[in-house]
Design a protein around this motif. Structure first.
Motif, mmCIF file in Angstrom:
data_model
loop_
_atom_site.group_PDB
_atom_site.id
_atom_site.type_symbol
_atom_site.label_atom_id
_atom_site.label_comp_id
_atom_site.label_asym_id
_atom_site.label_seq_id
_atom_site.Cartn_x
_atom_site.Cartn_y
_atom_site.Cartn_z
ATOM 1 N N THR A 1 0.803 -1.195 -0.006
ATOM 2 C CA THR A 1 -0.104 -0.045 -0.138
ATOM 3 C C THR A 1 0.975 1.226 0.195
ATOM 4 N N PHE B 1 -0.480 4.472 -1.619
ATOM 5 C CA PHE B 1 -1.760 4.560 -1.848
ATOM 6 C C PHE B 1 -2.510 5.929 -1.111
ATOM 7 N N THR B 2 -3.694 6.370 -1.642
ATOM 8 C CA THR B 2 -4.076 7.536 -0.767
ATOM 9 C C THR B 2 -5.276 7.095 -0.344
ATOM 10 N N LYS B 3 -5.311 7.289 1.086
ATOM 11 C CA LYS B 3 -6.589 6.854 1.958
ATOM 12 C C LYS B 3 -7.772 8.169 1.631
ATOM 13 N N ASN C 1 -10.940 1.019 4.864
ATOM 14 C CA ASN C 1 -10.576 2.133 4.247
ATOM 15 C C ASN C 1 -10.737 2.126 2.917
ATOM 16 N N TYR D 1 -9.328 3.729 -0.755
ATOM 17 C CA TYR D 1 -7.949 4.287 -1.417
ATOM 18 C C TYR D 1 -8.411 4.795 -2.688
ATOM 19 N N SER D 2 -8.091 5.920 -3.297
ATOM 20 C CA SER D 2 -8.295 6.320 -4.591
ATOM 21 C C SER D 2 -7.453 5.904 -5.801
ATOM 22 N N ARG E 1 -12.109 3.211 -6.343
ATOM 23 C CA ARG E 1 -11.562 3.105 -5.183
ATOM 24 C C ARG E 1 -11.398 1.538 -4.821
#
Length: 174
Positions: free
Chosen positions: A22, A25-27, A53, A55-56, A87
């Motif tokens: 991850t 990764f952007t939450k 969560n 992620y985008s 996502r």
């Protein structure tokens, strides 16, 4: 990460297994997971009601029609994706590189009845890939030991048949 969806006598089963790195990764959000599949946009498996969560940056192809179907049973680590908002969903406590394993079952349904298209689909998020395989289960290939036992059995049958034909009865008249 691999998702395999197959049709069997009791319905349709999905298994999710693998791990993801991850890093990068952007939450973007937290959500509640409900095990469902919809061929035009999403797949979710794992424990119903689990907090995940989001992620985008998740991208990839659609894999069926608009039919939306909730799972009859689902268990394991929550995992999913939504192509509508790009996502990927992972457990809140997920540690990068840890194993993810989950199963979802749709009783008494077929792949076509669920609007799923047979094929292999690849999705991306950052440098990671998720593969979705939809189709009939592949027939098992016997292990070498099974082949050896089978050949031994055929050899014994052949030997017994040969021995039987070699025994001849001779009748002599005086």
């Amino acid at each position: 990460m691999t998702i395999t969806i197959t049709q069997n006598a009791g319905g349709v089963t999905a298994t999710t297994s693998g791990s993801l790195n991850t890093a990068g990764f952007t939450k973007v959000a937290t959500a509640t997971l409900v095990p469902t599949v919809r061929g035009t946009s999403f797949f979710f498996a794992g424990t119903n009601g689990a907090i995940v969560n989001a992620y985008s940056g998740f991208t990839g192809p659609t894999f069926g029609t608009t039919a939306m179907t909730g799972a009859s049973f689902s268990s394991g680590d929550p995992f999913g994706f939504n192509l509508g908002n790009n996502r990927l969903f992972l457990p809140v406590a997920y540690v990068s590189g840890a194993a993810i394993n989950s199963t979802a079952t749709w009783q008494y349904l077929t792949l076509s009845g669920m609007g799923l298209s047979v094929g292999s689909y690849v999705y991306a998020i950052g440098t990671e890939r998720v593969t979705l395989n939809i189709g009939q289960p592949v027939a098992a290939v016997p292990e070498p030991a099974t082949w050896a036992l089978m050949l031994l059995g055929f050899g014994m049958i052949g030997s017994a048949a040969r021995r039987r034909s070699a025994v001849r009865t001779t009748v002599r008249h005086a």
